[in-house]
Design a protein around this motif. Structure first.
Motif, PDB file in Angstrom:
ATOM      1  N   ALA A  22       0.819  -1.214   0.000  1.00  0.00           N
ATOM      2  CA  ALA A  22       0.000   0.000   0.000  1.00  0.00           C
ATOM      3  C   ALA A  22       0.853   1.266   0.000  1.00  0.00           C
ATOM      4  CB  ALA A  22      -0.927  -0.001   1.206  1.00  0.00           C
ATOM      5  N   GLY A  23       2.177   1.090   0.067  1.00  0.00           N
ATOM      6  CA  GLY A  23       3.086   2.231   0.013  1.00  0.00           C
ATOM      7  C   GLY A  23       3.335   2.904   1.342  1.00  0.00           C
ATOM      8  N   TYR A  24       3.013   2.228   2.447  1.00  0.00           N
ATOM      9  CA  TYR A  24       3.194   2.830   3.762  1.00  0.00           C
ATOM     10  C   TYR A  24       4.645   2.755   4.227  1.00  0.00           C
ATOM     11  CZ  TYR A  24      -1.896   2.733   4.272  1.00  0.00           C
ATOM     12  OH  TYR A  24      -3.240   2.925   4.107  1.00  0.00           O
ATOM     13  N   ARG A  25       5.045   3.774   4.975  1.00  0.00           N
ATOM     14  CA  ARG A  25       6.349   3.791   5.628  1.00  0.00           C
ATOM     15  C   ARG A  25       6.175   3.182   7.016  1.00  0.00           C
ATOM     16  NH1 ARG A  25      11.273   6.447   5.525  1.00  0.00           N
ATOM     17  NH2 ARG A  25      12.039   7.243   7.534  1.00  0.00           N
ATOM     18  N   LEU A  26       7.118   2.314   7.425  1.00  0.00           N
ATOM     19  CA  LEU A  26       6.947   1.510   8.634  1.00  0.00           C
ATOM     20  C   LEU A  26       7.900   1.932   9.756  1.00  0.00           C
ATOM     21  CD1 LEU A  26       5.610  -0.976   9.973  1.00  0.00           C
ATOM     22  CD2 LEU A  26       7.491  -2.334   9.048  1.00  0.00           C
ATOM     23  N   GLY A  27       7.354   2.054  10.966  1.00  0.00           N
ATOM     24  CA  GLY A  27       8.151   2.333  12.153  1.00  0.00           C
ATOM     25  C   GLY A  27       8.094   1.169  13.126  1.00  0.00           C
ATOM     26  N   LEU A  28       9.171   0.957  13.868  1.00  0.00           N
ATOM     27  CA  LEU A  28       9.261  -0.147  14.825  1.00  0.00           C
ATOM     28  C   LEU A  28       9.711   0.388  16.180  1.00  0.00           C
ATOM     29  CD1 LEU A  28       9.277  -3.330  15.187  1.00  0.00           C
ATOM     30  CD2 LEU A  28      11.763  -3.167  14.867  1.00  0.00           C
ATOM     31  N   VAL A  29       9.050  -0.088  17.247  1.00  0.00           N
ATOM     32  CA  VAL A  29       9.435   0.267  18.615  1.00  0.00           C
ATOM     33  C   VAL A  29       9.572  -1.025  19.417  1.00  0.00           C
ATOM     34  CG1 VAL A  29       8.883   1.579  20.690  1.00  0.00           C
ATOM     35  CG2 VAL A  29       8.159   2.441  18.452  1.00  0.00           C
ATOM     36  N   PRO A  30      10.784  -1.543  19.591  1.00  0.00           N
ATOM     37  CA  PRO A  30      10.968  -2.757  20.392  1.00  0.00           C
ATOM     38  C   PRO A  30      10.852  -2.457  21.890  1.00  0.00           C
ATOM     39  CG  PRO A  30      12.704  -2.513  18.743  1.00  0.00           C
ATOM     40  CD  PRO A  30      11.999  -1.191  18.857  1.00  0.00           C
ATOM     41  N   THR A  31      10.121  -3.290  22.623  1.00  0.00           N
ATOM     42  CA  THR A  31      10.006  -3.140  24.075  1.00  0.00           C
ATOM     43  C   THR A  31      10.002  -4.521  24.727  1.00  0.00           C
ATOM     44  OG1 THR A  31       7.619  -3.354  24.537  1.00  0.00           O
ATOM     45  CG2 THR A  31       8.349  -1.285  23.535  1.00  0.00           C
ATOM     46  N   MET A  32      10.133  -4.515  26.057  1.00  0.00           N
ATOM     47  CA  MET A  32       9.953  -5.738  26.831  1.00  0.00           C
ATOM     48  C   MET A  32       8.689  -5.637  27.685  1.00  0.00           C
ATOM     49  SD  MET A  32      13.636  -7.350  27.798  1.00  0.00           S
ATOM     50  CE  MET A  32      14.029  -6.273  29.167  1.00  0.00           C
ATOM     51  N   GLY A  33       7.801  -4.710  27.335  1.00  0.00           N
ATOM     52  CA  GLY A  33       6.533  -4.617  28.030  1.00  0.00           C
ATOM     53  C   GLY A  33       6.605  -3.825  29.318  1.00  0.00           C
ATOM     54  N   ALA A  34       5.580  -3.997  30.186  1.00  0.00           N
ATOM     55  CA  ALA A  34       5.411  -3.188  31.401  1.00  0.00           C
ATOM     56  C   ALA A  34       5.526  -1.713  31.012  1.00  0.00           C
ATOM     57  CB  ALA A  34       6.434  -3.573  32.461  1.00  0.00           C
ATOM     58  N   LEU A  35       4.724  -1.325  30.037  1.00  0.00           N
ATOM     59  CA  LEU A  35       4.888  -0.030  29.383  1.00  0.00           C
ATOM     60  C   LEU A  35       4.503   1.137  30.291  1.00  0.00           C
ATOM     61  CD1 LEU A  35       3.476  -0.848  25.834  1.00  0.00           C
ATOM     62  CD2 LEU A  35       5.796  -1.145  26.714  1.00  0.00           C
ATOM     63  N   HIS A  36       5.263   2.216  30.155  1.00  0.00           N
ATOM     64  CA  HIS A  36       5.005   3.458  30.868  1.00  0.00           C
ATOM     65  C   HIS A  36       5.089   4.607  29.870  1.00  0.00           C
ATOM     66  CE1 HIS A  36       9.346   3.870  30.637  1.00  0.00           C
ATOM     67  NE2 HIS A  36       9.502   2.743  31.323  1.00  0.00           N
ATOM     68  N   GLU A  37       4.986   5.828  30.368  1.00  0.00           N
ATOM     69  CA  GLU A  37       4.956   6.981  29.487  1.00  0.00           C
ATOM     70  C   GLU A  37       6.230   7.095  28.643  1.00  0.00           C
ATOM     71  OE1 GLU A  37       3.851  10.153  27.331  1.00  0.00           O
ATOM     72  OE2 GLU A  37       2.569   8.886  28.589  1.00  0.00           O
ATOM     73  N   GLY A  38       7.356   6.626  29.169  1.00  0.00           N
ATOM     74  CA  GLY A  38       8.581   6.645  28.378  1.00  0.00           C
ATOM     75  C   GLY A  38       8.438   5.830  27.099  1.00  0.00           C
ATOM     76  N   HIS A  39       7.886   4.613  27.231  1.00  0.00           N
ATOM     77  CA  HIS A  39       7.657   3.789  26.040  1.00  0.00           C
ATOM     78  C   HIS A  39       6.666   4.462  25.091  1.00  0.00           C
ATOM     79  CE1 HIS A  39       8.719   0.541  29.061  1.00  0.00           C
ATOM     80  NE2 HIS A  39       9.549   0.266  28.077  1.00  0.00           N
ATOM     81  N   LEU A  40       5.600   4.993  25.654  1.00  0.00           N
ATOM     82  CA  LEU A  40       4.562   5.598  24.811  1.00  0.00           C
ATOM     83  C   LEU A  40       5.096   6.807  24.058  1.00  0.00           C
ATOM     84  CD1 LEU A  40       1.463   5.298  27.179  1.00  0.00           C
ATOM     85  CD2 LEU A  40       2.331   3.657  25.479  1.00  0.00           C
ATOM     86  N   SER A  41       6.051   7.522  24.662  1.00  0.00           N
ATOM     87  CA  SER A  41       6.660   8.655  23.957  1.00  0.00           C
ATOM     88  C   SER A  41       7.435   8.163  22.734  1.00  0.00           C
ATOM     89  CB  SER A  41       7.585   9.439  24.894  1.00  0.00           C
ATOM     90  OG  SER A  41       8.789   8.740  25.163  1.00  0.00           O
ATOM     91  N   LEU A  42       8.013   6.966  22.825  1.00  0.00           N
ATOM     92  CA  LEU A  42       8.734   6.404  21.686  1.00  0.00           C
ATOM     93  C   LEU A  42       7.765   6.023  20.556  1.00  0.00           C
ATOM     94  CD1 LEU A  42      11.305   4.099  23.528  1.00  0.00           C
ATOM     95  CD2 LEU A  42      11.568   6.497  22.851  1.00  0.00           C
ATOM     96  N   VAL A  43       6.592   5.531  20.942  1.00  0.00           N
ATOM     97  CA  VAL A  43       5.582   5.202  19.940  1.00  0.00           C
ATOM     98  C   VAL A  43       5.136   6.481  19.227  1.00  0.00           C
ATOM     99  CG1 VAL A  43       3.306   4.213  19.529  1.00  0.00           C
ATOM    100  CG2 VAL A  43       4.823   3.178  21.238  1.00  0.00           C
ATOM    101  N   ARG A  44       4.898   7.527  19.995  1.00  0.00           N
ATOM    102  CA  ARG A  44       4.491   8.799  19.374  1.00  0.00           C
ATOM    103  C   ARG A  44       5.580   9.312  18.433  1.00  0.00           C
ATOM    104  NH1 ARG A  44       3.308   9.963  24.937  1.00  0.00           N
ATOM    105  NH2 ARG A  44       1.102   9.577  25.401  1.00  0.00           N
ATOM    106  N   LEU A  45       6.846   9.148  18.841  1.00  0.00           N
ATOM    107  CA  LEU A  45       7.960   9.587  17.998  1.00  0.00           C
ATOM    108  C   LEU A  45       8.010   8.769  16.715  1.00  0.00           C
ATOM    109  CD1 LEU A  45      10.432  11.391  17.648  1.00  0.00           C
ATOM    110  CD2 LEU A  45      11.753   9.749  19.021  1.00  0.00           C
ATOM    111  N   ALA A  46       7.798   7.463  16.832  1.00  0.00           N
ATOM    112  CA  ALA A  46       7.798   6.607  15.641  1.00  0.00           C
ATOM    113  C   ALA A  46       6.695   7.022  14.676  1.00  0.00           C
ATOM    114  CB  ALA A  46       7.616   5.146  16.044  1.00  0.00           C
TER     115      ALA A  46
END
Length: 288
Positions: A22-46
């Motif tokens: 479909a022509g989409y550009r892909l972002g990846l955020v590797p984590t080990m879970g137990a997510l907090h705002e720090g992880h979520l900020s990485l998702v927003r950045l991606a």
């Protein structure tokens, strides 16, 4: 609102192939879970860099050098999935260990240089485990961009070196450390602190920021670091594993003002190992 979850490499690649066509550009955020705002900020950045964002949740056994640490690592997939849906992640890849390391698996990726010293000295094999699983995740998903937090600064350096050395076609983006109101760097391990330990924990970042300011203002690194170590121990930490000034680009030890640097530390509190780092800025050899 919910998020799609896949648990196999085949399922992951099937969805990614649809997005690619479909022509989409892909972002990846590797984590080990137990997510907090720090992880979520990485998702927003991606999401700022990509059209579709995959988050991985895998507590990687190969990067734990103590079985008790692996067993105690917090796990909360259902809660994590809800948080990821809330910030607009598109897919959660949550494989079982057998999917990532099937019977007969015998390959290890090792990155020399930046993996040595600091956490590498105190956690034998840790960065081999990190490099191996990250290499697999990048090859499995083939993203255009992958986002990692600066809180694990040495890990970020290892991943940048890995990608450069192996010519993996992905852009690595570092996300700024997210802190609690009292300055403590957000970490899944913070959940294991006692109530009293949690009130003490922020003294680690206090000491680091104080030492960084002193060094940037012209004080010798040795004196500033010695004072910071004493402050951390006096606050109630049981051990300062390391507190060192390193070049921000190469992670080589720094003994005098010069290029931008990073002050990195690991310390024990309540039987929990906390890490943190802060920038130390210089300009043309003159502290700023």
């Amino acid at each position: 609102m919910s998020i799609s979850i896949v648990r196999t490499v085949a399922g992951l690649r099937e969805q990614i192939n649809e997005w690619r066509h479909a022509g989409y550009r892909l972002g990846l955020v590797p984590t080990m879970g137990a997510l907090h705002e720090g992880h979520l900020s990485l998702v927003r950045l991606a999401k700022e860099h990509a059209d579709k964002t995959v988050v991985t949740l895998f507590v990687n056994p190969k990067q734990f050098n103590r079985p008790d640490d692996l067993a105690a690592y917090p796990r909360s997939e259902a809660d994590d999935a809800g948080k990821l849906a809330g910030v607009g992640a598109d897919l959660l890849f949550a494989p079982e260990p057998e999917e990532m390391y099937p019977e007969g698996f015998s390959t290890t990726v090792s990155v020399a240089g930046v993996s040595e010293g600091l956490c590498g000295a105190f956690r034998p094999g840790h960065f081999d485990g990190v490099a191996t699983v990250v290499a697999k995740l990048l090859l499995q998903s083939q993203p255009d961009v992958a986002v990692f937090g600066e809180k694990d600064f040495q890990q970020l350096a290892v991943i940048r070196r890995l990608v450069a050395d192996l010519n993996i076609p992905v852009s690595i983006v570092g996300g700024a450390t997210v802190r609690e109101d009292d300055g403590l760097a957000m970490s899944s391990r913070n959940l294991r602190l006692t109530a009293n330990g949690r009130t003490i924990a922020s003294r680690l970042s206090d000491a680091l920021f104080g030492a960084a300011q002193q060094i940037s203002s012209g004080e010798g690194p040795d004196a500033a670091i010695a004072r910071a170590k004493a402050e951390i121990l006096a606050a109630g930490f049981s051990e300062v594993e390391y507190l060192e000034l390193r070049d921000a680009g190469t992670l080589a030890p720094v003994t005098r003002p010069g290029r931008p640097a990073r002050l990195l530390a690991a310390a024990w509190l309540d039987g929990v190992r906390l890490i943190d780092n802060v920038p130390v800025g210089y300009s043309s050899g003159v502290p700023r």
